[in-house]
Write a protein that holds these residues in place. Structure first.
Motif, mmCIF file in Angstrom:
data_model
loop_
_atom_site.group_PDB
_atom_site.id
_atom_site.type_symbol
_atom_site.label_atom_id
_atom_site.label_comp_id
_atom_site.label_asym_id
_atom_site.label_seq_id
_atom_site.Cartn_x
_atom_site.Cartn_y
_atom_site.Cartn_z
ATOM 1 N N MET A 25 0.836 -1.211 0.000
ATOM 2 C CA MET A 25 0.000 0.000 0.000
ATOM 3 C C MET A 25 0.873 1.264 0.000
ATOM 4 N N LYS A 26 1.940 1.224 0.752
ATOM 5 C CA LYS A 26 2.810 2.404 0.811
ATOM 6 C C LYS A 26 3.412 2.717 -0.550
ATOM 7 N N ARG A 27 3.830 1.627 -1.270
ATOM 8 C CA ARG A 27 4.430 1.835 -2.593
ATOM 9 C C ARG A 27 3.391 2.388 -3.567
ATOM 10 N N THR A 28 2.149 1.852 -3.479
ATOM 11 C CA THR A 28 1.081 2.313 -4.379
ATOM 12 C C THR A 28 0.782 3.785 -4.118
ATOM 13 N N GLY A 29 0.738 4.155 -2.827
ATOM 14 C CA GLY A 29 0.465 5.555 -2.476
ATOM 15 C C GLY A 29 1.564 6.491 -2.968
ATOM 16 N N LEU A 30 2.821 6.063 -2.856
ATOM 17 C CA LEU A 30 3.952 6.882 -3.314
ATOM 18 C C LEU A 30 3.914 7.069 -4.816
ATOM 19 N N LEU A 31 3.602 5.968 -5.540
ATOM 20 C CA LEU A 31 3.517 6.037 -7.006
ATOM 21 C C LEU A 31 2.410 6.992 -7.437
ATOM 22 N N SER A 32 1.271 6.925 -6.760
ATOM 23 C CA SER A 32 0.154 7.823 -7.082
ATOM 24 C C SER A 32 0.545 9.282 -6.845
ATOM 25 N N PHE A 33 1.260 9.514 -5.753
ATOM 26 C CA PHE A 33 1.701 10.883 -5.431
ATOM 27 C C PHE A 33 2.633 11.431 -6.515
ATOM 28 N N ILE A 34 3.572 10.584 -6.964
ATOM 29 C CA ILE A 34 4.522 11.010 -8.013
ATOM 30 C C ILE A 34 3.792 11.348 -9.300
ATOM 31 N N ILE A 35 2.817 10.493 -9.679
ATOM 32 C CA ILE A 35 2.062 10.721 -10.934
ATOM 33 C C ILE A 35 1.275 12.017 -10.845
ATOM 34 N N ILE A 36 0.608 12.244 -9.691
ATOM 35 C CA ILE A 36 -0.182 13.482 -9.512
ATOM 36 C C ILE A 36 0.730 14.710 -9.519
ATOM 37 N N PHE A 37 1.899 14.599 -8.874
ATOM 38 C CA PHE A 37 2.847 15.723 -8.818
ATOM 39 C C PHE A 37 3.342 16.101 -10.202
ATOM 40 N N ILE A 38 3.718 15.055 -10.989
ATOM 41 C CA ILE A 38 4.204 15.315 -12.364
ATOM 42 C C ILE A 38 3.103 15.940 -13.207
ATOM 43 N N GLY A 39 1.886 15.480 -13.025
ATOM 44 C CA GLY A 39 0.750 16.034 -13.776
ATOM 45 C C GLY A 39 0.528 17.502 -13.458
ATOM 46 N N ILE A 40 0.632 17.861 -12.160
ATOM 47 C CA ILE A 40 0.456 19.265 -11.754
ATOM 48 C C ILE A 40 1.541 20.141 -12.361
ATOM 49 N N VAL A 41 2.795 19.641 -12.363
ATOM 50 C CA VAL A 41 3.916 20.392 -12.953
ATOM 51 C C VAL A 41 3.671 20.661 -14.432
ATOM 52 N N TYR A 42 3.200 19.657 -15.168
ATOM 53 C CA TYR A 42 2.915 19.820 -16.600
ATOM 54 C C TYR A 42 1.810 20.850 -16.837
ATOM 55 N N ILE A 43 0.767 20.783 -15.990
ATOM 56 C CA ILE A 43 -0.346 21.731 -16.140
ATOM 57 C C ILE A 43 0.122 23.157 -15.903
ATOM 58 N N ILE A 44 0.933 23.362 -14.849
ATOM 59 C CA ILE A 44 1.459 24.697 -14.554
ATOM 60 C C ILE A 44 2.328 25.199 -15.695
ATOM 61 N N ARG A 45 3.171 24.307 -16.247
ATOM 62 C CA ARG A 45 4.055 24.692 -17.348
ATOM 63 C C ARG A 45 3.250 25.074 -18.593
ATOM 64 N N LEU A 46 2.230 24.286 -18.913
ATOM 65 C CA LEU A 46 1.397 24.590 -20.081
ATOM 66 C C LEU A 46 0.656 25.911 -19.900
ATOM 67 N N PHE A 47 0.180 26.149 -18.668
ATOM 68 C CA PHE A 47 -0.521 27.405 -18.383
ATOM 69 C C PHE A 47 0.417 28.599 -18.571
ATOM 70 N N TYR A 48 1.673 28.435 -18.128
ATOM 71 C CA TYR A 48 2.654 29.516 -18.259
ATOM 72 C C TYR A 48 2.962 29.813 -19.721
ATOM 73 N N LEU A 49 3.162 28.750 -20.496
ATOM 74 C CA LEU A 49 3.539 28.943 -21.898
ATOM 75 C C LEU A 49 2.396 29.506 -22.736
ATOM 76 N N GLN A 50 1.160 29.087 -22.464
ATOM 77 C CA GLN A 50 0.039 29.476 -23.318
ATOM 78 C C GLN A 50 -0.682 30.737 -22.847
ATOM 79 N N VAL A 51 -0.628 31.021 -21.545
ATOM 80 C CA VAL A 51 -1.375 32.161 -21.023
ATOM 81 C C VAL A 51 -0.450 33.306 -20.605
ATOM 82 N N ILE A 52 0.520 32.962 -19.752
ATOM 83 C CA ILE A 52 1.394 34.013 -19.221
ATOM 84 C C ILE A 52 2.462 34.391 -20.245
ATOM 85 N N ASN A 53 3.224 33.423 -20.733
ATOM 86 C CA ASN A 53 4.274 33.689 -21.712
ATOM 87 C C ASN A 53 3.863 33.068 -23.041
#
Length: 618
Positions: free
Chosen positions: A1-29
């Motif tokens: 369970m701990k490994r599954t939770g860590l993997l889920s956290f990493i996937i969600i974190f990477i997804g948030i980073v991509y969303i922020i980057r896309l928002f910056y490139l398309q809206v801000i810059n």
């Protein structure tokens, strides 16, 4: 369970980073959406700003703008056209048409470039109705320079088309655009040019313009260039140029209390309007190839000459500072100074018999070579070795701004030469050289070289009793502060108290009946100055003069070189005193002297020099 939770956290974190980057490139810059110059679906049009105007210190307009029209071309859009009609309209032959088009294609087939520059207003009015016939060509409005007064081309400079090598270094410019190439136009290019505006125009698949790209969100408006006020006094400048007609040389006048350059004359000169219009290139070539008169050489900044007798005051100041002489120190002069056993080792005094003994004051106003040779030698011989003594001497001299570029805001210049110990160690590698080996430095000959602006600055330093502001040509820039390097007071290595006796001696150059410039004395103005004769191995000696006035609270310091002008009081002295009286009083007190300088010519002397050169070549 701990490994599954860590993997889920990493996937969600990477997804948030991509969303922020896309928002910056398309809206801000959104720079990635900005069209490039090579984008065939978008046409780029530049809107050129008006270049800043240039005024003299009193508000007199020196450089203005006039509207110009260029024919632009986008090679890939050029369609079959009637070249005969096109060339007739542009007053162009077919060879030039082919050459210009090939040059544009070489630069870029997609980016607009200049096909033909500076067509007349009349041609523009007629062409505007015909341009629809010639696809790929269009008319671009631009401003050219205009010079209301025929004066100071060496100060103002000129603008010319950028070349490909410059474009590679600075992507701001496109082929056919203009840039400051000399003078103030070059030094203050970014201030004067402003910033060009850009319009991006969308095209459809038929290459037809359909409107602004993305509703014009990337379009920018042009930012006009800033106006500049120079330190130059235009009336004084023109007066100096008139006095130097039929003479070669340079004049630099400085306001001692600020370092502002009041006049910077170089002759022979030329009309600045020759550097404007379609004949600019032809005119420039003619001026450039004139190796006899060299009108493009700024003699006030680039002319390197032995300073002659004016340099004696530097040696006197150094000797006072090094405590090897004082105001009462005397020497015996027997018509010159002998510094060796050889019969040629004799430095003659050109001022004739002036009696012995000679103290500092008389040495200055009578220009005694013997006195300054003794003073120079004492400075060098004060130290254990000549190398050490020469280094001390050299450092003192350089503190007056000699031997360097002065770090000013002028586009050209020469360093001159102030030797040091290492210089003579290289010159005499196998000899134990002594002070007498360089004794000519004592009287401003030998290896010493200076420019007129350096001597003018040196004169301003003496007027200020040891301090100075860096000489500069710009007084004010609209909505912008002047560089602090021009408002920071600098000091020499000489103590202030030592300047007093020197100034008194320079005053007596005019006031004493036996002073070398007594004939140039101006009633009502206390002038301090020094005549000079610079030896010239290639012909007649040069005439030199430095001066400042009034004696107390000086308003002007000036240095003049007249090439092949014989001696200081013959040409340079009268010209200097005329410029001083004109600047301080606004009028000419001695019209007979003015007339003699206006009408005087050294052309015969220059012709002799030219004939000698031709004889040698043949």
């Amino acid at each position: 369970m701990k490994r599954t939770g860590l993997l889920s956290f990493i996937i969600i974190f990477i997804g948030i980073v991509y969303i922020i980057r896309l928002f910056y490139l398309q809206v801000i810059n959104n720079s990635y959406n900005k069209p490039t110059l090579n984008n065939s679906a978008v046409k780029v049009k530049y809107d050129y700003p008006e270049r800043g105007y240039i005024y003299d210190r009193n508000g007199i307009l020196l450089v203005a703008n006039q509207l110009s029209y260029d024919i632009m071309v986008i090679p890939r859009e050029v369609k079959t056209l009637d070249t005969t009609e096109f060339c007739t309209l542009l007053k162009l032959d077919k060879k030039a048409f082919i050459k210009n088009l090939k040059q544009a294609e070489k630069y870029s087939t997609r980016i607009p470039s200049t096909f033909l520059t500076q067509i007349s207003k009349d041609d523009y009015a007629y062409l505007q109705e015909k341009m629809y016939k010639f696809k790929g060509f269009y008319i671009q409005k631009r401003s050219l320079r205009e010079y209301p007064i025929n004066s100071a081309p060496n100060v103002l400079g000129y603008i010319s088309e950028v070349n490909e090598s410059l474009i590679k270094k600075n992507p701001y410019y496109q082929l056919g655009e203009l840039i400051g190439t000399a003078g103030v136009e070059k030094t203050y290019e970014e201030v004067l040019r402003g910033k060009k505006g850009v319009k991006y125009i969308q095209r459809n698949r038929f290459n037809k313009e359909i409107g602004p790209y993305k509703n014009g969100i990337y379009d920018t408006l042009p930012i006009p260039g800033k106006d500049i006020t120079l330190t130059i006094d235009s009336k004084l400048q023109q007066y100096g140029e008139a006095l130097m007609i039929n003479k070669r040389g340079g004049i630099v006048a400085i306001e001692p209390s600020t370092g502002q350059i009041l006049a910077m004359v170089s002759t022979p000169t030329y009309n600045p309007n020759l550097m404007v219009g379609r004949k600019r290139s032809k005119n420039f070539t003619k001026l450039y190839l004139d190796t006899i008169n060299t009108p493009l050489l700024d003699r006030g900044l680039q002319g390197e000459y032995p300073p002659g007798s004016p340099f004696k005051i530097i040696n006197a100041l150094i000797a006072l500072q090094e405590n090897v002489i004082n105001t009462k120190t005397t020497i015996k002069c027997f018509g010159g100074y002998r510094y060796g056993n050889n019969k040629d080792a004799f430095m003659e005094c050109h001022c004739g018999t002036h009696g012995s003994p000679v103290a500092l004051d008389k040495a200055i106003y009578r220009s005694c070579n013997s006195y300054f040779a003794n003073a120079y030698r004492k400075v060098i011989e004060k130290y254990p070795t000549p190398t050490e003594g020469m280094n001390v001497w050299s450092n003192h001299v350089k503190s007056f701004g000699l031997g360097n570029y002065l770090n000013n805001d002028l586009s050209v210049g020469k360093k001159g030469l102030i030797p040091n110990g290492a210089f003579y160690n290289r010159w005499y590698p196998k000899t134990n050289w002594t002070a007498t080996y360089s004794i000519s430095n004592a009287i401003g000959q030998g290896e010493v070289l200076t420019t007129p602006i350096q001597l003018a600055n040196m004169t301003a330093i003496v007027a200020n009793k040891g301090s100075f502001y860096t000489p500069h040509i710009v007084k004010n820039i609209k909505d912008q502060e002047l560089n602090s390097q021009f408002t920071t007071l600098k000091h020499t290595t000489i103590t202030k108290e030592h300047f007093e006796p020197i100034i008194e001696g320079l005053f007596n150059v005019f006031e004493n009946p036996r002073g070398t410039a007594h004939s140039s004395k101006v009633k009502g103005i206390e002038i301090c100055g020094k005549t000079g004769t610079s030896e010239n191995p290639h012909g007649q000696d040069h005439s030199i003069f430095i001066a400042f006035a009034p004696k107390d609270n000086p308003k002007i310091a000036i240095a003049i070189f007249v090439e092949n002008g014989y001696w200081g009081s013959r040409w340079a002295g009268p010209i200097a005193s005329l410029m001083i009286e004109k600047y301080l009083t606004g009028k000419t007190i001695r019209p007979w002297v003015e007339k003699r300088m206006f009408n005087g010519s050294l052309q015969d002397e220059y012709n002799k020099q030219l004939n000698k050169t031709l004889e040698i070549e043949n």
